[in-house]
Motif scaffolding. Structure first.
Motif, short mmCIF file in Angstrom:
data_model
loop_
_atom_site.label_atom_id
_atom_site.label_comp_id
_atom_site.label_asym_id
_atom_site.label_seq_id
_atom_site.Cartn_x
_atom_site.Cartn_y
_atom_site.Cartn_z
N GLU A 33 -10.93 -7.24 -4.32
CA GLU A 33 -9.57 -7.40 -3.95
C GLU A 33 -9.01 -6.20 -3.47
O GLU A 33 -8.35 -6.16 -2.17
CB GLU A 33 -8.60 -7.72 -5.24
N PHE A 34 -8.95 -5.02 -4.01
CA PHE A 34 -8.60 -3.63 -3.48
C PHE A 34 -9.17 -3.44 -2.01
O PHE A 34 -8.48 -2.85 -1.33
CB PHE A 34 -8.62 -2.51 -4.39
N GLU A 35 -10.48 -3.66 -2.06
CA GLU A 35 -11.15 -3.16 -0.88
C GLU A 35 -10.66 -4.06 0.45
O GLU A 35 -10.37 -3.75 1.51
CB GLU A 35 -12.82 -3.52 -0.84
N ASN A 36 -10.42 -5.43 0.12
CA ASN A 36 -9.90 -6.35 1.00
C ASN A 36 -8.41 -6.00 1.45
O ASN A 36 -8.03 -6.07 2.72
CB ASN A 36 -9.86 -7.76 0.54
N ILE A 37 -7.73 -5.73 0.54
CA ILE A 37 -6.19 -5.34 0.70
C ILE A 37 -6.15 -4.00 1.61
O ILE A 37 -5.53 -3.89 2.58
CB ILE A 37 -5.67 -5.07 -0.48
N THR A 38 -6.98 -3.03 1.24
CA THR A 38 -7.03 -1.81 2.03
C THR A 38 -7.48 -2.00 3.52
O THR A 38 -7.21 -1.54 4.24
CB THR A 38 -7.93 -0.88 1.21
N TYR A 39 -8.51 -2.84 3.71
CA TYR A 39 -9.04 -3.21 5.02
C TYR A 39 -8.05 -3.70 5.63
O TYR A 39 -7.70 -3.42 6.87
CB TYR A 39 -10.30 -4.24 4.78
N TYR A 40 -7.24 -4.64 5.24
CA TYR A 40 -6.08 -5.37 5.81
C TYR A 40 -5.23 -4.32 6.49
O TYR A 40 -4.85 -4.50 7.78
CB TYR A 40 -5.35 -6.37 5.28
N ALA A 50 -1.97 1.48 3.00
CA ALA A 50 -3.27 1.58 2.91
C ALA A 50 -3.69 2.81 1.80
O ALA A 50 -4.49 2.71 0.95
CB ALA A 50 -4.11 1.96 4.19
N LYS A 51 -3.03 3.84 1.95
CA LYS A 51 -3.28 5.02 0.87
C LYS A 51 -2.82 4.52 -0.36
O LYS A 51 -3.41 4.80 -1.44
CB LYS A 51 -2.41 5.99 1.44
N LYS A 52 -1.55 3.91 -0.49
CA LYS A 52 -1.09 3.26 -2.02
C LYS A 52 -2.41 2.58 -2.44
O LYS A 52 -2.49 2.41 -3.59
CB LYS A 52 0.12 2.43 -1.93
N ALA A 53 -2.89 1.52 -1.47
CA ALA A 53 -4.14 0.56 -2.15
C ALA A 53 -5.14 1.41 -2.77
O ALA A 53 -5.88 1.11 -3.78
CB ALA A 53 -4.55 -0.30 -1.16
N ILE A 54 -5.79 2.50 -2.05
CA ILE A 54 -6.76 3.16 -2.23
C ILE A 54 -6.50 4.03 -3.50
O ILE A 54 -7.17 4.07 -4.46
CB ILE A 54 -7.07 4.22 -1.17
N LEU A 58 -8.57 3.28 -6.83
CA LEU A 58 -9.46 4.24 -7.40
C LEU A 58 -9.14 4.59 -8.87
O LEU A 58 -9.90 4.70 -9.79
CB LEU A 58 -9.72 5.66 -6.74
N GLU A 59 -7.60 4.30 -9.28
CA GLU A 59 -7.43 4.64 -10.53
C GLU A 59 -7.83 3.45 -11.63
O GLU A 59 -8.32 3.73 -12.53
CB GLU A 59 -5.87 4.71 -10.78
N GLN A 60 -7.95 2.12 -10.87
CA GLN A 60 -8.62 1.26 -11.67
C GLN A 60 -10.04 1.03 -11.55
O GLN A 60 -10.75 0.71 -12.37
CB GLN A 60 -7.91 -0.10 -11.28
N HIS A 61 -10.79 1.61 -10.41
CA HIS A 61 -12.10 1.53 -10.16
C HIS A 61 -12.63 2.81 -9.81
O HIS A 61 -12.94 2.89 -8.35
CB HIS A 61 -12.46 0.17 -9.21
N LEU A 67 -14.09 2.05 -1.82
CA LEU A 67 -12.60 2.55 -1.60
C LEU A 67 -12.73 4.02 -1.34
O LEU A 67 -11.85 4.46 -0.80
CB LEU A 67 -11.89 2.39 -3.09
N ARG A 68 -13.81 4.54 -1.85
CA ARG A 68 -13.83 6.12 -1.47
C ARG A 68 -14.15 6.01 -0.17
O ARG A 68 -13.65 7.55 0.58
CB ARG A 68 -14.82 6.91 -2.32
#
Length: 462
Positions: A33-40, A50-54, A58-61, A67-68
């Motif tokens: 989910e985080f990857e898809n959100i960041t990609y969007y 995007a920076k907030k999503a990353i 990364l705090e959760q995963h 993500l990295r």
């Protein structure tokens, strides 16, 4: 890295994330989910989100490689290339076969203008990717940066071997052929490509343009017809077909094709202009003028339209209107030599000699050193009684045209007028040595000088 195919789930995740940002609540999302959100966010240029999503991802995963890698993209975007490279080095130790790591490394090298190293890195990435076309495209672009269009062409062709619908690569291949001035090779390539993809309207269109560059107009016309058969809404094909028909003097057919372009998309000044030119060739001046004015209304900053209107009225000897329109063209492109020469000739027709002199002077200043420009300016200055300035113009002309009899006869005549007889005879001797038949210039421009006994005696002694 692509977003999930599950659009409904993706939309739900994005809505939840947006809601979380508004409320400052911390919700859990899985890594995908985080990857898809960041990609969007990255795809839509929303860098801060995007920076907030990353960061939250990364705090959760903290172990998420993707993500990295997104973090690397952000760092590169912010030009923090050393930080990005350090992160890539650490990721390479974890996943040495991840092609995205090498692609991002190549991106950093490219930004540092280390294009050869970038290419070597991308070649290594080819061994670890399932999407070779994408990597070949990146390699080709690096070769473009190096201006090695032969190698760029090879890799763009490899992209097309993987995906015949990759129109970006197809255009780039043709760009390379054009840059290398290889129209025959381009035609061979496009014909082979069309054997495998016979309904590629872009390939037919490009084939037609190659035939046009070689002035093989009938073959070009056939290619554009096939482009239209492949896509009957392909505006570019109708436009190019119109150009070919115009060159073949099939003016009514050309008009028909240009009119189709007006139906397919918003009208363009280019189409209106060429319709007008065709009507002019068909001896239908009323329709021609109607479309020229439509072109001017559509794009009043297109100087070619005003120049065409100048030509239209000049041919009809309406020099005042011609002057009005050439002034409009000049106001848009003051550095156009052709416009200044037209300005000068029109003013000459109107007997506005001072303005005509100004026009010829401007064209000379812009680098138009044709003999006709020099001598016509000189003749106008003689008409205005500006003998010293006429002589100065001729002396400059002599530097560019040292064997032009027209210049030396005029230098002789004007030297007589300003009471420099020794120079006058010297120039007359030079003029007759170059071409004695041009002596009529003396009689036409300097009749009083020509009648002098000493001049007659000199000319008769030849």
């Amino acid at each position: 890295m692509q977003i999930s195919d599950n659009d409904g789930q993706y939309d739900f995740s994005l809505d939840r994330f947006e809601s979380m940002l508004k409320t400052n609540d911390i919700l859990f999302f899985d890594a995908d989910e985080f990857e898809n959100i960041t990609y969007y966010y990255l795809e839509n240029g929303k860098m801060s989100k995007a920076k907030k999503a990353i960061k939250l991802g990364l705090e959760q995963h903290p172990q998420s490689i993707n993500l990295r890698l997104f973090h690397v993209e952000v760092l590169i975007f912010e030009n923090k290339l050393n930080d990005a490279n350090e992160l890539l080095e650490s990721l390479q130790e974890i996943e040495p076969s991840n092609e995205e790591i090498y692609i991002q490394k190549a991106c950093i090298l490219s930004k540092k203008n280390k294009h050869t190293e970038a290419i070597n890195t991308l070649l290594f990435a080819l061994n670890h990717t399932a999407d070779e076309a994408d990597v070949h495209s990146l390699i080709a672009m690096e070769y473009m940066f190096l201006e090695d269009y032969e190698q760029a062409k090879i890799h763009f062709i490899k992209c097309l071997e993987s995906d015949a619908d990759d129109y970006s690569s197809l255009y780039n291949v043709i760009y390379c052929f054009d840059f290398l001035e290889q129209p025959h090779q381009a035609i061979l390539f496009l014909n082979k490509f069309l054997d495998k993809s016979p309904y590629s309207e872009v390939a037919w269109h490009q084939l037609g343009k190659q035939y046009m560059s070689l002035k093989q107009l009938e073959k070009a016309l056939t290619a554009f017809d096939y482009a239209i058969i492949s896509d009957d809404h392909f505006l570019g094909a109708y436009m190019e077909k119109g150009k070919v028909l115009e060159k073949l003097k099939h003016y009514q057919e050309a008009i028909d094709n240009y009119l189709i372009t007006l139906e397919l998309e918003d009208p363009t000044a280019f189409a209106y202009l060429h319709i007008g030119k065709c009507y002019d060739k068909l001896q239908q001046p009323e329709f021609a003028l109607q479309y020229f004015l439509k072109a001017a209304n559509e794009d009043p900053l297109l100087d070619k339209v005003w120049n065409t209107l100048t030509d239209f009225y000049y041919k009809r000897k309406d020099f005042r209107k011609a002057l009005y329109y050439i002034n409009k063209a000049i106001s848009i492109d003051e550095a156009n030599v052709h416009y200044w020469k037209r300005f000068a000739h029109i003013n000459k027709k109107l007997h506005f000699y001072e303005e005509a002199v100004k026009g010829f002077k401007k064209s000379l200043d812009l680098g138009n050193y044709e003999l006709e420009t020099w001598v016509t300016r000189c003749d106008l200055l003689l008409e205005l009684g500006e003998y010293e300035l006429a002589k100065e113009t001729l002396l400059q002309a002599k530097e560019f045209h040292p064997e032009a009899a027209e210049v030396f006869y005029r230098l002789s005549g004007v030297s007589f007028l300003i009471n420099s007889p020794s120079e006058a005879y010297s120039y007359l001797k030079k003029a007759t040595h170059i071409d004695a038949e041009y002596a009529f210039i003396m009689e036409e421009l300097f009749p009083e000088v020509f009648k002098r006994q000493s001049v007659q005696k000199f000319l008769n002694s030849l």
